[in-house]
Design a protein around this motif. Structure first.
Motif, short mmCIF file in Angstrom:
data_model
loop_
_atom_site.label_atom_id
_atom_site.label_comp_id
_atom_site.label_asym_id
_atom_site.label_seq_id
_atom_site.Cartn_x
_atom_site.Cartn_y
_atom_site.Cartn_z
N ARG A 179 -0.64 1.89 7.66
CA ARG A 179 -0.78 2.12 6.22
C ARG A 179 -1.40 3.50 5.98
N ASN A 182 -1.10 4.78 2.40
CA ASN A 182 -2.06 4.23 1.45
C ASN A 182 -3.42 4.90 1.59
N ASN A 210 5.87 1.00 3.85
CA ASN A 210 5.85 1.92 2.72
C ASN A 210 7.24 2.29 2.22
N TRP A 259 6.66 9.05 -0.01
CA TRP A 259 5.73 8.22 0.77
C TRP A 259 4.40 8.07 0.06
N ASN A 262 4.95 6.00 -3.37
CA ASN A 262 5.03 4.57 -3.07
C ASN A 262 3.64 3.99 -2.80
N ALA A 263 2.89 4.69 -1.97
CA ALA A 263 1.56 4.20 -1.59
C ALA A 263 0.62 4.19 -2.79
N SER A 327 2.53 -3.93 -2.84
CA SER A 327 3.44 -2.99 -2.20
C SER A 327 4.01 -2.02 -3.24
#
Length: 351
Positions: A179, A182, A210, A259, A262-263, A327
């Motif tokens: 992760r 994130n 992700n 990326w 999304n996180a 998510s």
């Protein structure tokens, strides 16, 4: 209180999410005609260069099928069988990889107590006395997860301290970054500040949780450490014959910072979920989520009813803790529906 319908999203794991549409488009594009196998293709070359640009360093990259395999490959390149990995007792490589790192590296995994999910120098320091003594496995790698299994984050300063300690004692710092997106999104900095500058040696760069369908990358911040990586990857069954389909996904996620977007969305949904469930009588959120995991204490006699309505994993039965994951596909409606269901089910018990 009427029970709402089960939310479309799963709060059991970010692995339950599908793939980003951009990833699907990239896979279709990569499917246009033949390409040489085992990474000798244009997509793998492009994704490798994109990762080098991201890290701002001449990193070496090997793509693998999944997270456990990537951890195995990364660790196996750093170890000989008489050496050991020191990590926390909640680490994924201890709890959730079925002993794969120990089996494939031939090395010991030495778990130590975690502090807020983190590895501390104080926990590692006693093992320094083992160095040079033939009766003990020789500590060689400190391994941490970023984000940790407890949903917490290492600061750049904390990673730098661990890396400095490791290097001072001829050890390496390995980061399980399933992760990592994130973590970077939550840190407010970049991956160079969070991973490169602190002195991390090897990173598993997570893709699957992700927005990818499958695939992870092992990134060697010290390129010389990757000298045997491709041989180890092959022996470990982690070399995709059609590597272009992993690389194409990586490129799609890196393009326009997808990326991180999304996180960031997943993290934001966790923050909203924590806010909503903390208002429910009988629910306690001990710590605000740092990334996309919400840990909550609930009335344990209602666990089965909650799981039957919308499945999630219990985390620590002794502490009555559960884990709710968000998510990049989780919507605000999903979060509000889930929180409403928790409220309704607990109200049935008068909680």
């Amino acid at each position: 209180m009427a029970l709402p319908p089960t939310p479309a999203a799963s709060f059991a794991s970010d692995n339950a999410a599908g793939a980003s549409p951009e990833v699907m488009d990239a896979l279709v594009a990569a499917n246009s005609g033949p390409a040489l196998a085992y990474g000798a293709d244009a997509w793998t070359a492009a994704a490798t260069e994109e990762l080098r640009e991201l890290f701002g360093a001449p990193v070496e990259v090997v793509f693998c099928w999944g997270g456990t395999g990537a951890n195995v490959v990364g660790l196996a390149t750093l170890l000989t069988p008489w050496q050991s990995v020191i990590t926390v007792d909640t680490a994924h490589i201890v709890v959730d990889e079925c002993g794969a790192p120990a089996r494939f590296t031939g090395s010991s995994i030495t778990p130590v107590p975690q502090v807020d999910g983190k590895l501390t120098i104080e926990a590692v320091h006693p093992f320094v006395d083992w160095l040079g003594t033939e009766h003990h496995p020789q500590p060689k790698v400190l391994s941490v997860s970023q984000v940790t299994e407890m949903g917490t984050l290492y600061s750049a300063a904390e990673l730098a301290a661990l890396a400095s300690f490791a290097h001072e004692h001829d050890m390496y710092l390995h980061v399980d970054g399933a992760r990592i997106a994130n973590a970077v999104a939550a840190s407010g900095t970049g991956i160079r500040e969070l991973i490169v500058e602190p002195g991390v040696d090897v990173l598993t760069f997570g893709l699957t949780k992700n927005g990818a369908i499958y695939g992870e990358a092992v990134v060697y911040l010290r390129p010389e450490l990757a000298a045997d990586a491709r041989f180890i990857r092959k022996q470990a069954g982690q070399l995709p014959s059609k590597t272009r389909f992993v690389a194409a996904q990586a490129s799609a996620l890196l393009a326009d910072d997808l990326w991180l977007r999304n996180a960031r969305h997943a993290n934001d949904m966790a923050a909203l979920l924590a806010e909503l469930v903390a208002e429910i009588p009988g629910v306690e959120v001990p710590v605000a989520p740092a990334a996309n995991a919400v840990f909550a204490r609930i009335p344990w006699d209602r666990l089965a009813d909650l799981q039957a309505w919308s499945f999630f994993w219990e985390w620590d039965p002794q502490e009555h803790l559960v884990r709710w994951m968000t998510s990049f596909t989780t919507t605000e409606d999903d979060v509000r529906t889930f929180a409403g269901g928790v409220r309704a089910i607990l109200a049935e018990d008068g909680a």
